[in-house]
Design a protein around this motif. Structure first.
Motif, PDB file in Angstrom:
ATOM      1  N   ALA A  96      -9.017   7.095  -3.172  1.00  0.00           N
ATOM      2  CA  ALA A  96      -8.255   5.867  -3.351  1.00  0.00           C
ATOM      3  C   ALA A  96      -8.388   5.368  -4.791  1.00  0.00           C
ATOM      4  N   ARG A  97      -7.462   4.551  -5.183  1.00  0.00           N
ATOM      5  CA  ARG A  97      -7.611   3.827  -6.435  1.00  0.00           C
ATOM      6  C   ARG A  97      -8.811   2.886  -6.311  1.00  0.00           C
ATOM      7  N   ARG A 157      -5.154  -4.926  -9.995  1.00  0.00           N
ATOM      8  CA  ARG A 157      -5.732  -3.962 -10.941  1.00  0.00           C
ATOM      9  C   ARG A 157      -6.183  -4.657 -12.207  1.00  0.00           C
ATOM     10  N   VAL A 192      -6.023  -4.503  -0.876  1.00  0.00           N
ATOM     11  CA  VAL A 192      -5.566  -4.037  -2.185  1.00  0.00           C
ATOM     12  C   VAL A 192      -5.791  -5.167  -3.177  1.00  0.00           C
ATOM     13  N   ASP A 252      -1.678   4.721  -4.000  1.00  0.00           N
ATOM     14  CA  ASP A 252      -2.956   4.015  -3.941  1.00  0.00           C
ATOM     15  C   ASP A 252      -4.026   4.745  -3.148  1.00  0.00           C
ATOM     16  N   LEU A 255      -1.961  10.080  -7.353  1.00  0.00           N
ATOM     17  CA  LEU A 255      -3.056   9.112  -7.185  1.00  0.00           C
ATOM     18  C   LEU A 255      -3.682   8.757  -8.521  1.00  0.00           C
ATOM     19  N   LEU A 298       0.852  -1.183   0.000  1.00  0.00           N
ATOM     20  CA  LEU A 298       0.000   0.000   0.000  1.00  0.00           C
ATOM     21  C   LEU A 298       0.889   1.235   0.000  1.00  0.00           C
ATOM     22  N   TRP A 307       0.691   5.197   0.117  1.00  0.00           N
ATOM     23  CA  TRP A 307      -0.274   6.245   0.383  1.00  0.00           C
ATOM     24  C   TRP A 307       0.420   7.533   0.760  1.00  0.00           C
ATOM     25  N   GLY A 367      -1.693   6.517 -10.648  1.00  0.00           N
ATOM     26  CA  GLY A 367      -1.473   5.180 -10.103  1.00  0.00           C
ATOM     27  C   GLY A 367      -0.171   5.021  -9.364  1.00  0.00           C
ATOM     28  N   ASN A 381      -9.222  -0.097  -6.864  1.00  0.00           N
ATOM     29  CA  ASN A 381      -8.962  -1.459  -6.388  1.00  0.00           C
ATOM     30  C   ASN A 381      -8.561  -1.498  -4.911  1.00  0.00           C
ATOM     31  N   VAL A 382      -8.654  -0.364  -4.222  1.00  0.00           N
ATOM     32  CA  VAL A 382      -8.265  -0.297  -2.813  1.00  0.00           C
ATOM     33  C   VAL A 382      -9.512  -0.089  -1.962  1.00  0.00           C
TER      34      VAL A 382
END
Length: 531
Positions: free
Chosen positions: A507-508, A531, A528, A246, A240, A30, A32, A243, A510-511
């Motif tokens: 967030a992305r 993707r 997570v 995350d 963010l 992760l 961030w 990509g 996928n998170v």
């Protein structure tokens, strides 16, 4: 004010990406970011949300919060209030610190006593739980000298450290952050929690890895955490969207609508238990950072009231905060703290004409100059709010110089009372008024009382009411004491309340994260997905 253009190359982004990707890619890493950085890895030195949250990945408490902020077992499996002044806790067996040493009653007694030290910013909470006493290796009692109606709330603020590790590394007392003291605990940590601190590079990167020997079960799948402070809003969000990271804890409110429409990104938001207000020096006879000589305008309630009436809070909410705030006249992080009392929550009206009359009555028809100290990486739009206030107060002749700075410089400045006017936000998981009344509002005293009353306001009537509420066991009587105290503090306008923040996270896609009302990012709940 610049707006974010996601597809525009941003200065510094390439260097940022290179730093982020210097860590080997992993499906369960992760990455961030936030605008600020934790102040120290010493869990008792600084009581600041970002610092607490980062340290909370490593250190644990006897109790903890679930997703709805209920108090549940942590390093203690059970507890009992044996009598009005006695609590007994059973500790969780088999718990190990990250260095492999066993956790036990000696560590609890040591940790509470360490948190009670003068250099601890959580001394008020630690003193509230009384005297810790070891009964046996897995049993601890707390002996109080007076009733504490929110004992468990105070206990929830106390991180458990290893006594032997602290002694080995010479960190048996919290470091004195305001005087720039450093110690082994500045950059190193040894807790019992879900993640181990791997590397701490202040202002650059902080990394963690999953604790394989944690006593509890991880609900998420994050194996590695890479945190990067990114002060610039546009750079942080561009990272963010591209990509490179995350998750962002604090996207700028002006960018939230565009983020909601950005493919591959999602916004998770909700109100935060936090009141943002302006404090004023009401102690000195002459302001340190002002133009008036031989007197202090903030000692006059008419001046304080005039400043309040001159705040156009609705314009601030709609134009500056993009609707991401709840204006209030309340003084507690949540309206629950005032028992949802509508009168306490009501703001003074925006009335510039009245504000000017009050200034003239107080002898300041021509206004005065003052410096407003403000963080620029702590609260949502903090510096921008201070600049907006300066413009509003110019209408009544108060000429404000905004002195914005990073939180690492800002909070030590306040602790030294080197301020005439300042911004502060106060909140967290606790909704009870006690943890605002005693440390933030009461007359400055010992054992953490009034520690965060940086304006050093003094109101003996309020102080008596607040002190009585702190030890009143009867809920109905205590409610009346709390309300009376808040009304008195509000009537004297000791601070200028602004709003409660609405906190958007980004967030992305996928998170998956869990948004809590105390703005606490719990990584062990994060998943997570590929993707």
């Amino acid at each position: 004010m610049k707006t974010l253009t996601f597809l525009r190359p941003l200065l510094g982004l390439a260097a940022l990406c290179a730093a982020l990707w210097a860590v080997p890619a992993a499906a369960q890493t992760l990455r961030w970011a936030s605008q600020g950085d934790p102040q120290t890895m010493d869990p008792h030195s600084q009581n600041e949300s970002m610092t607490n949250m980062m340290n909370g990945q490593v250190y644990e408490r006897l109790v903890r919060r679930d997703r709805q902020l209920n108090i549940v077992p942590g390093l203690a499996t059970e507890w009992q209030q044996v009598g009005p002044l006695l609590w007994r806790f059973k500790l969780r067996p088999g718990v190990k610190f990250h260095d492999g040493s066993a956790f036990g009653a000696d560590d609890v007694v040591y940790s509470v006593q360490r948190a009670q030290a003068p250099t601890s910013q959580i001394a008020n909470y630690a003193n509230g739980v009384g005297r810790p006493v070891k009964v046996d290796d897995l049993t601890v009692e707390f002996h109080l000298d007076k009733v504490n109606p929110i004992f468990l709330q105070h206990l929830d603020a106390l991180w458990m450290m290893s006594k032997s590790w602290s002694e080995k590394h010479g960190v048996t007392r919290p470091l004195d952050f305001k005087n720039k003291e450093e110690s082994h605990a500045s950059l190193n940590a040894n807790g019992t929690g879900p993640y181990l601190l791997v590397s701490r590079q202040p202002g650059i990167r902080t990394t963690y890895r999953r604790n394989p020997a944690w006593w509890d079960r991880h609900e998420g799948n994050v194996q590695e955490i890479v945190f990067t402070p990114i002060a610039n809003d546009a750079t942080r969000l561009a990272a963010l969207v591209s990509g490179e990271i995350d998750f962002v804890l604090d996207p700028a409110p002006r960018d939230v609508p565009r983020l909601r429409a950005t493919p591959g990104v999602k916004v998770i938001d909700g109100p935060e238990n936090r009141i943002v207000f302006i404090g004023m020096d009401q102690h000195r006879d002459e302001l340190l950072h002002g133009s008036v000589k031989d007197r202090n305008p903030f000692k006059d309630v008419r001046v304080r009231r005039a400043l309040y009436h001159a705040v156009d809070i609705e314009t601030m909410r709609t134009r500056l905060m993009n609707g991401q705030s709840h204006p209030t006249g309340g003084l507690t992080p949540s309206p629950l703290g005032s028992y949802n009392d509508a009168d306490i929550e009501k703001r003074l009206p925006y009335d510039v004409a009245l504000a000017r009359r009050l200034m003239a009555e107080a002898g300041y028809a021509n206004g005065f100059e003052v410096t407003l100290d403000c963080p620029n990486n702590r609260y949502v739009n903090d510096e921008e709010i201070c600049i907006a206030l300066a413009g509003m107060w110019a209408q009544i002749g108060v000429r404000v110089r905004v002195n914005a700075m990073p939180r690492a410089t800002y909070f030590p400045k306040l602790e030294k009372y080197d301020t005439s006017m300042y911004m502060l936000g106060w909140g967290g998981a606790v909704t009870d008024a006690e943890t605002t009344l005693t440390p933030v509002m009461r007359n400055p005293g010992d054992k953490g009382v009034g520690f965060y009353n940086y304006g050093r306001s003094r109101n003996d009537k309020f102080d008596e009411l607040a002190a009585a509420s702190s030890v009143e066991a009867d809920p109905a009587k205590r409610e009346q004491l709390v309300k009376a105290a808040l009304r008195e503090f509000k009537e004297q306008v000791h601070v200028l309340p602004l709003h409660r923040q609405v906190i958007p996270w980004a967030a992305r896609a996928n998170v998956d994260v869990v948004h809590r009302a105390d703005n606490w990012f719990e990584v062990q709940w994060v998943n997570v997905r590929p993707r």
